[in-house]
Design a protein around this motif. Sequence first.
Motif, PDB file in Angstrom:
ATOM      1  N   GLY A 134       0.786  -1.227   0.000  1.00 59.95           N
ATOM      2  CA  GLY A 134       0.000   0.000   0.000  1.00 59.95           C
ATOM      3  C   GLY A 134       0.815   1.273   0.000  1.00 59.95           C
ATOM      4  N   ARG A 135       2.133   1.162  -0.155  1.00 62.19           N
ATOM      5  CA  ARG A 135       2.992   2.345  -0.124  1.00 62.19           C
ATOM      6  C   ARG A 135       3.415   2.797  -1.522  1.00 62.19           C
ATOM      7  NH1 ARG A 135       7.752   0.634   3.657  1.00 62.19           N
ATOM      8  NH2 ARG A 135       8.427   2.762   3.190  1.00 62.19           N
ATOM      9  N   GLY A 136       2.758   2.250  -2.547  1.00 60.75           N
ATOM     10  CA  GLY A 136       3.110   2.620  -3.906  1.00 60.75           C
ATOM     11  C   GLY A 136       2.367   3.857  -4.372  1.00 60.75           C
ATOM     12  N   LEU A 137       2.565   4.175  -5.654  1.00 59.58           N
ATOM     13  CA  LEU A 137       1.971   5.370  -6.249  1.00 59.58           C
ATOM     14  C   LEU A 137       1.229   4.975  -7.522  1.00 59.58           C
ATOM     15  CD1 LEU A 137       5.079   7.742  -5.900  1.00 59.58           C
ATOM     16  CD2 LEU A 137       2.998   7.796  -4.509  1.00 59.58           C
ATOM     17  N   PRO A 138       0.171   5.704  -7.892  1.00 57.83           N
ATOM     18  CA  PRO A 138      -0.286   6.969  -7.293  1.00 57.83           C
ATOM     19  C   PRO A 138      -1.370   6.800  -6.225  1.00 57.83           C
ATOM     20  CG  PRO A 138      -1.424   6.629  -9.354  1.00 57.83           C
ATOM     21  CD  PRO A 138      -0.479   5.465  -9.204  1.00 57.83           C
ATOM     22  N   ARG A 139      -1.998   5.591  -6.119  1.00 54.00           N
ATOM     23  CA  ARG A 139      -3.165   5.471  -5.258  1.00 54.00           C
ATOM     24  C   ARG A 139      -2.919   4.707  -3.965  1.00 54.00           C
ATOM     25  NH1 ARG A 139      -7.891   3.038  -8.790  1.00 54.00           N
ATOM     26  NH2 ARG A 139      -6.205   1.642  -9.463  1.00 54.00           N
ATOM     27  N   GLY A 140      -1.789   4.046  -3.841  1.00 54.03           N
ATOM     28  CA  GLY A 140      -1.531   3.263  -2.632  1.00 54.03           C
ATOM     29  C   GLY A 140      -2.411   2.045  -2.511  1.00 54.03           C
TER      30      GLY A 140
END
Length: 385
Positions: free
Chosen positions: A239-245
Amino acid sequence: MRVVRVGDLKPGAVVGRALMDDKGQILLQRGVALTAEYIQALRGRGYTKLFVADPDPGVEVEPEEDLSPATRAKAMNALKTSFEEIERDLGTLRRQSYEHLLKACNSDHARVLVSEKGPLAAIQSVIDSVLNEILTQSTLAGLTSIKSADAELYEHSIDVCVVGVMIGRACGLDNARVRQLATGCLLHDIGMMFVDPAADRVTQIKQHTRLGYELLKNNEDPDIMAPHVAYEHHERQDGRGLPRGTVGSNTLQRNRSLSPPIPTLIGEIAAVADIYDMLLSGAGSHPAMTPDTALQAIHKAAGAHLNRAVVEALMRVVPVYPLGMEVIVRSEQLHNYSGIVTAVNPDKLDRPRITLVRNNAGRAIEPTEIDLMEKPEMHIRCRGL
């Protein structure tokens, strides 16, 4: 034949595989002896590696190619033509606000650009050729294409497509979904044409993924999944990714109990393929990794960053030590002897057959073939590129 860093090339080295530019035209023919001027020109064009003929006698290996030169040139031309035409129409908008860009990507004009009669039609015309070649193989070559600075975006997109399709097949995707994945991988970085190259990396990721999605979702095909590949290839499982988590489940099945939005499997496959190619090719200030080191890094990233099940699928189709790769013996016996991978075992991709050609002092020896399947105690590493 082996891959050599351009910085290590010496005059007299012989080109082992024809080198093409971003238009698919041959810059250097196979068999050409390099001069100091040629080497300087390669540096000037941003090339970092080159296939050269093997200088060691008694070893003749032809590293495999995932795509034929003709198909790769066709795909590169299609990408270059499509992207340049869209950029002529919309690229000047990168000087506008992000909100203005979002609106432009959803305009009637943008819908025409991504329609079946627009520039992206050229991409669809090469998908069949790419799939027909990739899907006849049981494993990948394991060596990234030779990229120049001018063609890096296009070559990266093609290589991500190749790797993504092989992973998708290993994951059991049907033909329709594999085709959607291939299209999405070829177009996953299309949003980069709108992004200010001077922006920080987080801004670049947030903007190019969202803008690529907004543009591609206007395609007339309501079932196309390509927009989600553009949107999700920088997301993470934790959940720490981009753009939406978005949060993943580390499985091939979609966990509907997770809080929406739920990531798509083809987006997670593209994320693995994207990172694999970037590690092999080098990105930004990070130097290119050898295949074994890149796969170690990807294996370490599985779980928190990359979908663990997708990474496992990658490991089933990528050789740890590709054909033609120079390797160094790490074990006590024959320590620091060097050799060439002369055969890849498709059932055990980390235990190839190698031919030793130099001793630990770097002096040539009588070529000696060793099958690592029969030598479980022997360990090797790729020589750094």
